[in-house]
Design a protein around this motif. Structure first.
Motif, PDB file in Angstrom:
ATOM      1  N   THR A 248       0.841  -1.192   0.000  1.00 18.44           N
ATOM      2  CA  THR A 248       0.000   0.000   0.000  1.00 18.44           C
ATOM      3  C   THR A 248       0.880   1.246   0.000  1.00 18.44           C
ATOM      4  O   THR A 248       2.024   1.228   0.479  1.00 18.44           O
ATOM      5  CB  THR A 248      -0.911   0.021   1.238  1.00 18.44           C
ATOM      6  OG1 THR A 248      -0.102  -0.025   2.419  1.00 18.44           O
ATOM      7  CG2 THR A 248      -1.852  -1.167   1.233  1.00 18.44           C
ATOM      8  N   ASP A 249       0.335   2.336  -0.529  1.00 20.92           N
ATOM      9  CA  ASP A 249       1.090   3.584  -0.582  1.00 20.92           C
ATOM     10  C   ASP A 249       0.943   4.349   0.736  1.00 20.92           C
ATOM     11  O   ASP A 249       0.435   3.814   1.730  1.00 20.92           O
ATOM     12  CB  ASP A 249       0.638   4.439  -1.766  1.00 20.92           C
ATOM     13  CG  ASP A 249      -0.839   4.800  -1.710  1.00 20.92           C
ATOM     14  OD1 ASP A 249      -1.440   4.727  -0.606  1.00 20.92           O
ATOM     15  OD2 ASP A 249      -1.408   5.170  -2.756  1.00 20.92           O
ATOM     16  N   ALA A 250       1.377   5.602   0.743  1.00 18.83           N
ATOM     17  CA  ALA A 250       1.340   6.401   1.967  1.00 18.83           C
ATOM     18  C   ALA A 250      -0.077   6.610   2.476  1.00 18.83           C
ATOM     19  O   ALA A 250      -0.283   6.891   3.661  1.00 18.83           O
ATOM     20  CB  ALA A 250       2.023   7.748   1.721  1.00 18.83           C
ATOM     21  N   ASN A 251      -1.064   6.497   1.590  1.00 21.43           N
ATOM     22  CA  ASN A 251      -2.473   6.644   1.973  1.00 21.43           C
ATOM     23  C   ASN A 251      -3.130   5.309   2.302  1.00 21.43           C
ATOM     24  O   ASN A 251      -4.353   5.228   2.435  1.00 21.43           O
ATOM     25  CB  ASN A 251      -3.249   7.340   0.862  1.00 21.43           C
ATOM     26  CG  ASN A 251      -2.751   8.742   0.601  1.00 21.43           C
ATOM     27  OD1 ASN A 251      -2.498   9.495   1.544  1.00 21.43           O
ATOM     28  ND2 ASN A 251      -2.615   9.111  -0.671  1.00 21.43           N
ATOM     29  N   GLY A 252      -2.317   4.243   2.385  1.00 21.95           N
ATOM     30  CA  GLY A 252      -2.859   2.925   2.703  1.00 21.95           C
ATOM     31  C   GLY A 252      -3.608   2.276   1.560  1.00 21.95           C
ATOM     32  O   GLY A 252      -4.417   1.379   1.779  1.00 21.95           O
ATOM     33  N   THR A 253      -3.308   2.699   0.325  1.00 18.69           N
ATOM     34  CA  THR A 253      -4.079   2.247  -0.839  1.00 18.69           C
ATOM     35  C   THR A 253      -3.201   1.461  -1.806  1.00 18.69           C
ATOM     36  O   THR A 253      -2.043   1.811  -2.044  1.00 18.69           O
ATOM     37  CB  THR A 253      -4.684   3.451  -1.571  1.00 18.69           C
ATOM     38  OG1 THR A 253      -5.547   4.155  -0.669  1.00 18.69           O
ATOM     39  CG2 THR A 253      -5.491   3.017  -2.787  1.00 18.69           C
ATOM     40  N   TYR A 254      -3.777   0.401  -2.372  1.00 24.43           N
ATOM     41  CA  TYR A 254      -3.141  -0.343  -3.458  1.00 24.43           C
ATOM     42  C   TYR A 254      -4.181  -0.564  -4.555  1.00 24.43           C
ATOM     43  O   TYR A 254      -5.313  -0.960  -4.279  1.00 24.43           O
ATOM     44  CB  TYR A 254      -2.613  -1.696  -2.979  1.00 24.43           C
ATOM     45  CG  TYR A 254      -2.042  -2.538  -4.109  1.00 24.43           C
ATOM     46  CD1 TYR A 254      -0.773  -2.274  -4.621  1.00 24.43           C
ATOM     47  CD2 TYR A 254      -2.776  -3.575  -4.676  1.00 24.43           C
ATOM     48  CE1 TYR A 254      -0.251  -3.026  -5.664  1.00 24.43           C
ATOM     49  CE2 TYR A 254      -2.266  -4.330  -5.714  1.00 24.43           C
ATOM     50  CZ  TYR A 254      -1.005  -4.052  -6.205  1.00 24.43           C
ATOM     51  OH  TYR A 254      -0.493  -4.795  -7.251  1.00 24.43           O
ATOM     52  N   THR A 255      -3.802  -0.275  -5.794  1.00 24.89           N
ATOM     53  CA  THR A 255      -4.709  -0.412  -6.935  1.00 24.89           C
ATOM     54  C   THR A 255      -4.153  -1.435  -7.911  1.00 24.89           C
ATOM     55  O   THR A 255      -2.968  -1.403  -8.260  1.00 24.89           O
ATOM     56  CB  THR A 255      -4.907   0.930  -7.647  1.00 24.89           C
ATOM     57  OG1 THR A 255      -5.413   1.885  -6.710  1.00 24.89           O
ATOM     58  CG2 THR A 255      -5.905   0.790  -8.797  1.00 24.89           C
ATOM     59  N   LEU A 256      -5.026  -2.343  -8.343  1.00 26.64           N
ATOM     60  CA  LEU A 256      -4.659  -3.400  -9.280  1.00 26.64           C
ATOM     61  C   LEU A 256      -5.530  -3.287 -10.518  1.00 26.64           C
ATOM     62  O   LEU A 256      -6.759  -3.212 -10.412  1.00 26.64           O
ATOM     63  CB  LEU A 256      -4.847  -4.774  -8.633  1.00 26.64           C
ATOM     64  CG  LEU A 256      -4.611  -6.005  -9.514  1.00 26.64           C
ATOM     65  CD1 LEU A 256      -3.130  -6.134  -9.853  1.00 26.64           C
ATOM     66  CD2 LEU A 256      -5.100  -7.265  -8.806  1.00 26.64           C
ATOM     67  N   THR A 257      -4.927  -3.250 -11.692  1.00 23.81           N
ATOM     68  CA  THR A 257      -5.676  -3.215 -12.953  1.00 23.81           C
ATOM     69  C   THR A 257      -6.158  -4.624 -13.290  1.00 23.81           C
ATOM     70  O   THR A 257      -5.358  -5.563 -13.350  1.00 23.81           O
ATOM     71  CB  THR A 257      -4.819  -2.660 -14.091  1.00 23.81           C
ATOM     72  OG1 THR A 257      -4.412  -1.328 -13.761  1.00 23.81           O
ATOM     73  CG2 THR A 257      -5.612  -2.631 -15.398  1.00 23.81           C
ATOM     74  N   LEU A 258      -7.456  -4.779 -13.506  1.00 21.69           N
ATOM     75  CA  LEU A 258      -8.038  -6.084 -13.780  1.00 21.69           C
ATOM     76  C   LEU A 258      -8.079  -6.366 -15.278  1.00 21.69           C
ATOM     77  O   LEU A 258      -8.289  -5.464 -16.086  1.00 21.69           O
ATOM     78  CB  LEU A 258      -9.459  -6.160 -13.212  1.00 21.69           C
ATOM     79  CG  LEU A 258      -9.592  -5.956 -11.698  1.00 21.69           C
ATOM     80  CD1 LEU A 258     -11.052  -6.025 -11.298  1.00 21.69           C
ATOM     81  CD2 LEU A 258      -8.783  -6.995 -10.934  1.00 21.69           C
ATOM     82  N   LYS A 259      -7.892  -7.621 -15.624  1.00 22.15           N
ATOM     83  CA  LYS A 259      -7.984  -8.069 -17.009  1.00 22.15           C
ATOM     84  C   LYS A 259      -8.970  -9.227 -17.061  1.00 22.15           C
ATOM     85  O   LYS A 259      -8.590 -10.378 -17.182  1.00 22.15           O
ATOM     86  CB  LYS A 259      -6.609  -8.480 -17.532  1.00 22.15           C
ATOM     87  CG  LYS A 259      -5.587  -7.347 -17.530  1.00 22.15           C
ATOM     88  CD  LYS A 259      -4.225  -7.819 -18.024  1.00 22.15           C
ATOM     89  CE  LYS A 259      -3.209  -6.689 -18.015  1.00 22.15           C
ATOM     90  NZ  LYS A 259      -1.870  -7.139 -18.466  1.00 22.15           N
TER      91      LYS A 259
END
Length: 609
Positions: A248-259
């Motif tokens: 996670t980043d500094a904001n506690g967020t992780y983003t994954l691009t879906l396929k």
């Protein structure tokens, strides 16, 4: 500016030339969610803007009305149209979006924007930039609460299908009030998402590359106690062949691009915290944004799940605990020893559901009170589907140790309810003999469950399907005759041992023997987890044919027998408003005949209105 009323004024919207202002007057109560279910009353007012910025000549919008709200006005780019939201009676659902055109010094009759934009839910805070209509909705496909959407205007004047603006803008909470300047690529929105300064905050957006809501999956990780975001939390996708070192980043967020479709149970770890296993399945769950609350080590409750047929531990059982007061949900998966942990808040009540493919769902009500013991979660026996094995009933003894995995004796943490005065022999009616590998009792229970208890007695290479167990032969004789009339021409009476089948025993009327009850009578509620309000999904002769997956995130699935049918319901709603919100989601899933019920004197009665 003081408008001289007891109402709150806002939001406001200016015409493009800055000469007119549309003001929404409201009776919001500080600290409440600014959504339709909060019970607000709204009215729209139009005024002029003086050179010094003061509002003058403020008059009610001519299409306000009694008994409904008119609000959230927004001018078109040419200033000749006013878009607004209203829950007036001629709409499609709750609040719909309308448009009114300037005619001289007045405004034309409102026009509903139609079913492409408006739904059975609530559509609010419209903003039209000349090409696209931006609005908030709690019904269109979204991430939770109110989400932001965009509908492009067609050359004919109609609207293209609404598009979710994605989890870059939307959150699992309420997001609304969006305005956007396409020339400079800057927008603003209101949200009560976690991490804000107050109840609802204003956020600025730079650059608008909308993901459409289906391309990306977002995981946000928080400390469960402080609700602060956790940076550098590790997200391990190795269970589905993905990366093991996502952070996670500094904001506690992780983003994954879906396929395409995505199914995974990633582990979320952070030193000093209990590992959390997240359940993601985009085939059956529309959620694309997940909030995960990690609990510090030493501050959790521990439980265990056992196979009710083999007394062995069960791994990968999904546990979902819902706080009945806040509706906050916790999830966990059992490990190889059948154990799991949940961080339950003190002095709270939770509905805990246990589910695993190939097994019957089990629901429990857990009250933490002031308890700090880790044994508040009793050992759960999960019965296999399609068998006559039922989950035993237990009384919890928290101070005793948890049974070691693999032992065949009952767990020390629990003891079954005793069944007394059951004679060693009774009578049953045999209606079929099948291969032990082909036992499917549900079909028999649907057909003859109103006559007696259906069970399987394995003898040699056959599983004998029988109905009973009756204390008197005369009762068994009557049951045999009824079964033959129902098509079981070869039904016959057998002497049936009751040892190990005490729960199937039906005592003769007035004898007072046994503790087992007679078969459920039609219409009598046999719910495991009743709540003040419930949603009746339907009655099914073959309940296994009912696909439960689309509804597990809407409520707690429960059922009871009513004659030859099984009535399936959703429970867990403490208020009528919560049940109504859930009902809208059920209707959107295609169950148009579902309706809200409440239990009164043991009977389920439909709630009108």
């Amino acid at each position: 500016q003081n408008f001289g009323s007891s109402f709150n004024e806002g939001p406001v919207a200016y015409s493009p030339d800055g000469k007119l202002v549309a003001i929404t007057k409201n009776n919001f109560v500080d600290g409440t969610r600014q959504i339709p279910s909060s019970g607000f009353e709204l009215s729209l007012h139009i005024g002029r803007v003086a050179d010094n910025g003061d509002f003058t000549d403020i008059v009610p919008f001519p299409h306000n009305g009694s008994g409904y709200s008119t609000a959230f006005g927004s001018f078109s780019p040419d200033g000749q149209a006013l878009y607004f939201a209203s829950d007036r009676p001629d709409g499609f659902g709750g609040f719909d979006i309308y448009v009114s055109y300037r005619v001289g010094s007045g405004w034309s009759a409102p026009e509903n924007l139609g079913s492409v934009v408006n739904t059975q839910g609530n559509e609010l805070t419209p903003f039209f930039d000349g090409k696209n209509l931006y609005f908030a909705s709690d019904w269109h496909f979204g991430f939770g609460g109110l989400d932001l959407f965009r509908a492009a205007q067609m050359p004919t004047g109609g609207w293209e299908a609404a598009e979710n603006l994605g989890n870059g803008l939307n959150s699992p909470r309420d997001d609304y009030g969006f305005v956007f300047d396409a020339q400079f690529g800057i927008g603003y929105l209101v949200s009560n998402r976690l991490g804000g300064k107050g109840n609802a905050d204003i956020y600025r957006v730079k650059g608008m590359g909308f993901a459409g809501g289906k391309d990306q999956l977002m995981v946000k990780v928080f400390d469960n106690l402080t609700k602060a975001p956790i940076a550098a939390a590790m997200i391990d996708f190795s269970s589905c062949g993905g990366p093991t070192s996502a952070q996670t980043d500094a904001n506690g967020t992780y983003t994954l691009t879906l396929k395409g479709d995505f199914q995974c149970n990633p582990a979320i770890r952070k030193p000093g915290y209990i590992t959390h296993h997240l359940v993601i399945n985009t085939r059956t769950d529309q959620t694309r944004s997940y909030e995960v609350f990690l609990n510090k080590e030493g501050d959790v409750y521990t439980g265990q799940v056992i196979h009710a047929g083999t007394n062995t531990t069960l791994s990968d059982v999904r546990i979902r605990a819902t706080n009945t007061a806040t509706n906050q949900t916790l999830e966990a998966l059992t490990d190889v020893s059948g154990k799991y942990t949940l961080a339950l808040e003190p002095n709270s009540t939770y509905i805990v559901r246990y589910s695993k493919a190939g097994f019957k769902d089990v629901n429990r009500t857990v009250r933490t009170q002031n308890a700090n013991t880790s044994h508040i979660l009793e050992t759960i026996y999960l019965p296999p589907s399609g068998t006559n094995i039922h989950e035993p009933t237990y009384t919890t003894t928290p101070d005793e140790p948890v049974r070691p995995p693999g032992t065949s004796s009952p767990p020390p943490t629990t003891k079954p309810k005793s069944i007394v005065n059951v004679p060693p022999m009774g009578f049953a009616v045999q209606i079929a003999a099948l291969s032990p590998d082909n036992i499917f009792l549900t079909g028999f229970e649907e057909r003859v469950g109103n006559i007696g208890n259906v069970f399987a007695q394995t003898e040699g290479r056959k599983a004998k399907i029988r109905v009973g167990i009756f204390e008197e032969r005369e009762t068994a004789e009557n049951a045999k005759n009824k079964l033959r009339q129902m098509g079981f021409k070869d039904a016959f009476i057998v002497a049936q041992p009751t040892i190990g089948l005490e729960d199937k025993f039906i005592p003769a009327a007035g004898t007072g023997t046994g503790t087992a009850t007679a078969p459920p009578q039609p219409g009598k509620s046999m719910l495991t987890n009743p709540s003040p309000y419930m949603i009746r999904l339907g009655a099914f002769k073959n309940p296994d044919s009912f696909n439960r997956d689309p509804f597990v995130y809407i409520g707690i699935i429960d059922s009871y027998k009513s004659g030859a049918y099984t009535v399936i319901l959703l429970t867990g709603y403490e208020s009528l408003e919560a049940a109504k919100r859930a009902l809208r989601k059920v209707h959107a899933k295609g169950i148009k005949d579902a309706y809200i019920v409440e239990e009164i004197d043991g009977e389920l009665r439909r709630v009108r209105g």
